[in-house]
Design an enzyme around this catalytic site. Structure first.
Site, mmCIF file in Angstrom:
data_model
loop_
_atom_site.group_PDB
_atom_site.id
_atom_site.type_symbol
_atom_site.label_atom_id
_atom_site.label_comp_id
_atom_site.label_asym_id
_atom_site.label_seq_id
_atom_site.Cartn_x
_atom_site.Cartn_y
_atom_site.Cartn_z
ATOM 1 N N LYS A 59 4.578 -8.615 16.021
ATOM 2 C CA LYS A 59 5.366 -9.705 15.434
ATOM 3 C C LYS A 59 5.245 -10.985 16.257
ATOM 4 C CE LYS A 59 7.288 -7.642 11.837
ATOM 5 N NZ LYS A 59 7.101 -8.090 10.453
ATOM 6 N N ARG A 119 16.809 4.874 11.037
ATOM 7 C CA ARG A 119 17.648 3.792 11.557
ATOM 8 C C ARG A 119 19.093 4.302 11.630
ATOM 9 N NH1 ARG A 119 14.627 -1.535 8.973
ATOM 10 N NH2 ARG A 119 14.087 -0.233 7.229
ATOM 11 N N ASN A 124 0.821 -1.218 0.000
ATOM 12 C CA ASN A 124 0.000 0.000 0.000
ATOM 13 C C ASN A 124 0.859 1.274 0.000
ATOM 14 O OD1 ASN A 124 0.997 -0.006 2.568
ATOM 15 N ND2 ASN A 124 -0.963 0.294 3.606
ATOM 16 N N THR A 164 19.337 -5.372 9.311
ATOM 17 C CA THR A 164 19.855 -5.545 7.951
ATOM 18 C C THR A 164 19.983 -4.189 7.276
ATOM 19 O OG1 THR A 164 18.882 -7.734 7.844
ATOM 20 C CG2 THR A 164 19.391 -6.690 5.741
ATOM 21 N N LYS A 211 -3.853 -20.448 2.910
ATOM 22 C CA LYS A 211 -4.709 -21.637 3.112
ATOM 23 C C LYS A 211 -5.565 -21.885 1.873
ATOM 24 C CE LYS A 211 -8.452 -22.914 6.287
ATOM 25 N NZ LYS A 211 -9.594 -22.020 6.018
ATOM 26 N N TYR A 266 5.307 -2.829 17.786
ATOM 27 C CA TYR A 266 5.988 -3.617 16.755
ATOM 28 C C TYR A 266 6.303 -5.016 17.286
ATOM 29 C CZ TYR A 266 9.680 -4.712 13.304
ATOM 30 O OH TYR A 266 10.456 -5.287 12.321
ATOM 31 N N LYS A 297 -1.984 -3.397 13.316
ATOM 32 C CA LYS A 297 -2.973 -4.003 12.409
ATOM 33 C C LYS A 297 -2.309 -4.900 11.360
ATOM 34 C CE LYS A 297 -6.555 -1.697 10.817
ATOM 35 N NZ LYS A 297 -7.301 -0.583 10.179
ATOM 36 N N VAL A 328 -3.006 -4.869 3.088
ATOM 37 C CA VAL A 328 -3.253 -6.292 3.386
ATOM 38 C C VAL A 328 -4.003 -6.520 4.705
ATOM 39 C CG1 VAL A 328 -1.322 -7.130 1.984
ATOM 40 C CG2 VAL A 328 -0.976 -6.718 4.436
ATOM 41 N N TYR A 363 -1.939 -21.614 12.313
ATOM 42 C CA TYR A 363 -2.364 -22.032 10.967
ATOM 43 C C TYR A 363 -1.603 -23.281 10.529
ATOM 44 C CZ TYR A 363 -5.831 -18.659 9.419
ATOM 45 O OH TYR A 363 -6.997 -17.975 9.260
HETATM 46 P P1 NAD Z 1 10.033 -1.185 4.619
HETATM 47 O O1 NAD Z 1 9.261 -0.140 5.387
HETATM 48 O O2 NAD Z 1 11.014 -0.729 3.612
HETATM 49 O O3 NAD Z 1 9.031 -2.196 3.899
HETATM 50 C C1 NAD Z 1 7.770 -2.515 4.412
HETATM 51 C C2 NAD Z 1 6.772 -2.460 3.266
HETATM 52 O O4 NAD Z 1 5.476 -2.852 3.745
HETATM 53 C C3 NAD Z 1 6.606 -1.049 2.684
HETATM 54 O O5 NAD Z 1 6.748 -1.087 1.280
HETATM 55 C C4 NAD Z 1 5.188 -0.647 3.103
HETATM 56 O O6 NAD Z 1 4.591 0.259 2.195
HETATM 57 C C5 NAD Z 1 4.497 -1.998 3.166
HETATM 58 N N1 NAD Z 1 3.317 -2.014 4.030
HETATM 59 C C6 NAD Z 1 3.212 -1.600 5.316
HETATM 60 N N2 NAD Z 1 1.948 -1.794 5.765
HETATM 61 C C7 NAD Z 1 1.254 -2.368 4.740
HETATM 62 C C8 NAD Z 1 -0.083 -2.812 4.587
HETATM 63 N N3 NAD Z 1 -0.975 -2.702 5.584
HETATM 64 N N4 NAD Z 1 -0.463 -3.352 3.413
HETATM 65 C C9 NAD Z 1 0.429 -3.470 2.373
HETATM 66 N N5 NAD Z 1 1.715 -3.060 2.461
HETATM 67 C C10 NAD Z 1 2.116 -2.513 3.641
HETATM 68 O O7 NAD Z 1 10.748 -2.109 5.725
HETATM 69 P P2 NAD Z 1 11.800 -3.292 5.545
HETATM 70 O O8 NAD Z 1 13.007 -2.932 6.304
HETATM 71 O O9 NAD Z 1 11.920 -3.691 4.143
HETATM 72 O O10 NAD Z 1 11.071 -4.458 6.359
HETATM 73 C C11 NAD Z 1 10.335 -5.474 5.689
HETATM 74 C C12 NAD Z 1 9.910 -6.544 6.678
HETATM 75 O O11 NAD Z 1 11.055 -7.126 7.302
HETATM 76 C C13 NAD Z 1 9.009 -6.021 7.802
HETATM 77 O O12 NAD Z 1 8.000 -6.963 8.080
HETATM 78 C C14 NAD Z 1 9.965 -5.911 8.963
HETATM 79 O O13 NAD Z 1 9.302 -6.054 10.199
HETATM 80 C C15 NAD Z 1 10.932 -7.041 8.701
HETATM 81 N N6 NAD Z 1 12.248 -6.810 9.334
HETATM 82 C C16 NAD Z 1 13.151 -5.934 8.786
HETATM 83 C C17 NAD Z 1 14.372 -5.738 9.422
HETATM 84 C C18 NAD Z 1 15.438 -4.815 8.850
HETATM 85 O O14 NAD Z 1 16.522 -4.722 9.424
HETATM 86 N N7 NAD Z 1 15.212 -4.133 7.748
HETATM 87 C C19 NAD Z 1 14.668 -6.414 10.615
HETATM 88 C C20 NAD Z 1 13.716 -7.274 11.130
HETATM 89 C C21 NAD Z 1 12.512 -7.487 10.485
HETATM 90 N N1 UDP Z 2 20.732 4.989 17.034
HETATM 91 C C1 UDP Z 2 21.580 6.030 17.273
HETATM 92 N N2 UDP Z 2 21.458 7.178 16.529
HETATM 93 C C2 UDP Z 2 20.523 7.313 15.545
HETATM 94 C C3 UDP Z 2 19.671 6.217 15.283
HETATM 95 C C4 UDP Z 2 19.798 5.060 16.048
HETATM 96 O O1 UDP Z 2 22.451 5.956 18.151
HETATM 97 O O2 UDP Z 2 20.464 8.402 14.925
HETATM 98 C C5 UDP Z 2 20.872 3.762 17.854
HETATM 99 C C6 UDP Z 2 19.568 3.223 18.442
HETATM 100 O O3 UDP Z 2 19.285 3.852 19.688
HETATM 101 C C7 UDP Z 2 19.881 1.752 18.605
HETATM 102 C C8 UDP Z 2 20.834 1.463 17.431
HETATM 103 O O4 UDP Z 2 21.344 2.727 17.002
HETATM 104 O O5 UDP Z 2 20.573 1.509 19.802
HETATM 105 C C9 UDP Z 2 20.165 0.789 16.236
HETATM 106 O O6 UDP Z 2 19.019 1.537 15.923
HETATM 107 P P1 UDP Z 2 18.096 1.231 14.682
HETATM 108 O O7 UDP Z 2 16.990 2.233 14.715
HETATM 109 O O8 UDP Z 2 18.941 1.173 13.455
HETATM 110 O O9 UDP Z 2 17.530 -0.227 14.904
HETATM 111 P P2 UDP Z 2 16.970 -1.043 16.194
HETATM 112 O O10 UDP Z 2 17.945 -2.144 16.342
HETATM 113 O O11 UDP Z 2 16.947 -0.159 17.413
HETATM 114 O O12 UDP Z 2 15.630 -1.472 15.770
#
Ligand code: NAD
Ligand code: UDP
Length: 310
Positions: A150, A187, A33, A176, A106, A146, A92, A58, A160
């Site tokens: 999760k 981040r 979205n 990542t 499913k 969050y 949500k 979704v 499921y």
């Molecule tokens: P992101 O914000 O770049 O991507 C999330 C995507 O989900 C976006 O494109 C957003 O528009 C879409 N979205 C959000 N709500 C929606 C909805 N209701 N319907 C349809 N689309 C929706 O974030 P990301 O870093 O790519 O993360 C992707 C997934 O990986 C997430 O589920 C996140 O929790 C998980 N994750 C990411 C990290 C990381 O380090 N990047 C770490 C742990 C988990």
């Molecule tokens: N952090 C920071 N300065 C910033 C943004 C983040 O020191 O401008 C710190 C944050 O408090 C955390 C770590 O960097 O301890 C990683 O933060 P991030 O938001 O990347 O991911 P998190 O692991 O907290 O989800």
């Protein structure tokens, strides 16, 4: 040809997954979205006849015509700034959204993979974190929207699996980074790089002694693909165990960028985990996976990307 649905496919990780699936001759239906994602992340795929984009939230009923073999549920705000600004949408999409996507799995008899997170471990009392640890999460703190979404998503995925016999996979993703992150997503890495690019002070939260373990995106995507193709329904950690304090991480970014920016200290956000490092014994054993890209190489590639988009 096999066909996959990727929710959140216009986001950072979702768009790389779309690329990976297409490269492995799997057709992709990307559903997003655009709440925190961007069409720029997938615009290179619009000419591909095996790629389709549906703009849809979704948390509402999802209809996808035709066969579906795999569903990868990545839709969710993911950076602390995003989910603090979007607490209800975050809850949500993790709960109602995961329910709808599991319903689709499913209906289609498709294999379902959930993008879970190291945040299910909260502020961990064991180090490094293995998959048997149940976590230490504050349900009512600001990050709870969050973490608990999760944790619910994992619970309904296992329900499921056990009750409806849906084939499920759960990946617990650790921090990542890589190209297609948003420079302003708050981040640590994008914040440090954008500050260094503007010659501003680098904002380290707290005293910077908290640790994280950063995984380069190509390594993560390879691990997720292997998990999808495996038969493992228990959660699997995917991340890079190379751990660093946030202060040292800021110093690394400053050094790689030859920046003159100085480090400045800001208050530590509420419930910010003090340590985080994945135990990847299971991923090594069952998926024959381990990360290949070290932080120096990954940071250089990511910083080049950020420089190309400013
Ligand atoms: P992101 O914000 O770049 O991507 C999330 C995507 O989900 C976006 O494109 C957003 O528009 C879409 N979205 C959000 N709500 C929606 C909805 N209701 N319907 C349809 N689309 C929706 O974030 P990301 O870093 O790519 O993360 C992707 C997934 O990986 C997430 O589920 C996140 O929790 C998980 N994750 C990411 C990290 C990381 O380090 N990047 C770490 C742990 C988990
Ligand atoms: N952090 C920071 N300065 C910033 C943004 C983040 O020191 O401008 C710190 C944050 O408090 C955390 C770590 O960097 O301890 C990683 O933060 P991030 O938001 O990347 O991911 P998190 O692991 O907290 O989800």
């Amino acid at each position: 040809m096999k066909r996959a649905v990727v929710t959140g496919g216009a986001g950072f990780l979702g768009s790389h997954l779309c690329d990976k699936l297409l490269a492995n001759d799997i057709a992709v239906v990307c559903i997003d979205n655009l709440l925190t994602g961007d069409l720029k992340n997938i615009e290179h795929l619009f000419g591909n006849p095996n790629f389709q984009f549906i703009k849809h939230d979704v948390t509402n009923f999802i209809h996808v015509p035709g066969n579906v073999d795999y569903i990868l549920h990545f839709a969710s705000p993911a950076s602390p700034i995003d989910y603090l600004e979007l607490p209800i949408q975050t809850l949500k999409v993790g709960s109602l959204g995961t329910h709808k996507v599991l319903g689709l799995a499913k209906e289609k008899n498709a294999r379902f993979l959930l993008a879970s997170t190291s945040e299910v471990y909260g502020d961990p009392e064991i180090h490094p974190q293995n998959e048997e640890y149940w976590g230490n999460v504050n349900p009512i703190g600001p990050r709870g929207v969050y973490d608990e979404a999760k944790r619910f998503a994992e619970a309904i995925t296992m329900a499921y699996h056990r009750y409806h016999g849906v084939e499920t996979r759960i990946v617990r993703i650790f921090n990542t980074y890589g190209p297609r992150m948003r420079l302003n997503d708050g981040r640590a890495l994008p914040a440090f790089v954008s500050q260094a690019l503007k010659g501003e002070d680098i904002t380290v939260f707290g005293d910077g002694s908290q640790t994280r373990s950063f995984c380069y995106v190509s390594d993560l995507i390879e691990g997720i693909f292997r998990l999808l193709m495996s038969d493992i329904s228990d959660p699997i950690n995917i991340g890079n165990p190379s751990e660093i304090t946030i202060k040292e991480f800021a110093e690394e970014v400053v050094s790689i960028m030859n920046s003159n920016s100085k480090i400045t200290y800001k208050p530590l956000p509420v419930d910010d985990p003090k340590v985080r490092k994945p135990d990847i014994t299971k991923a090594k054993k069952y998926l024959d996976w381990e990360p290949k890209v070290d932080r120096n190489e990954g940071l250089k590639k990511t910083i080049e990307y950020f420089q190309s988009v400013v």
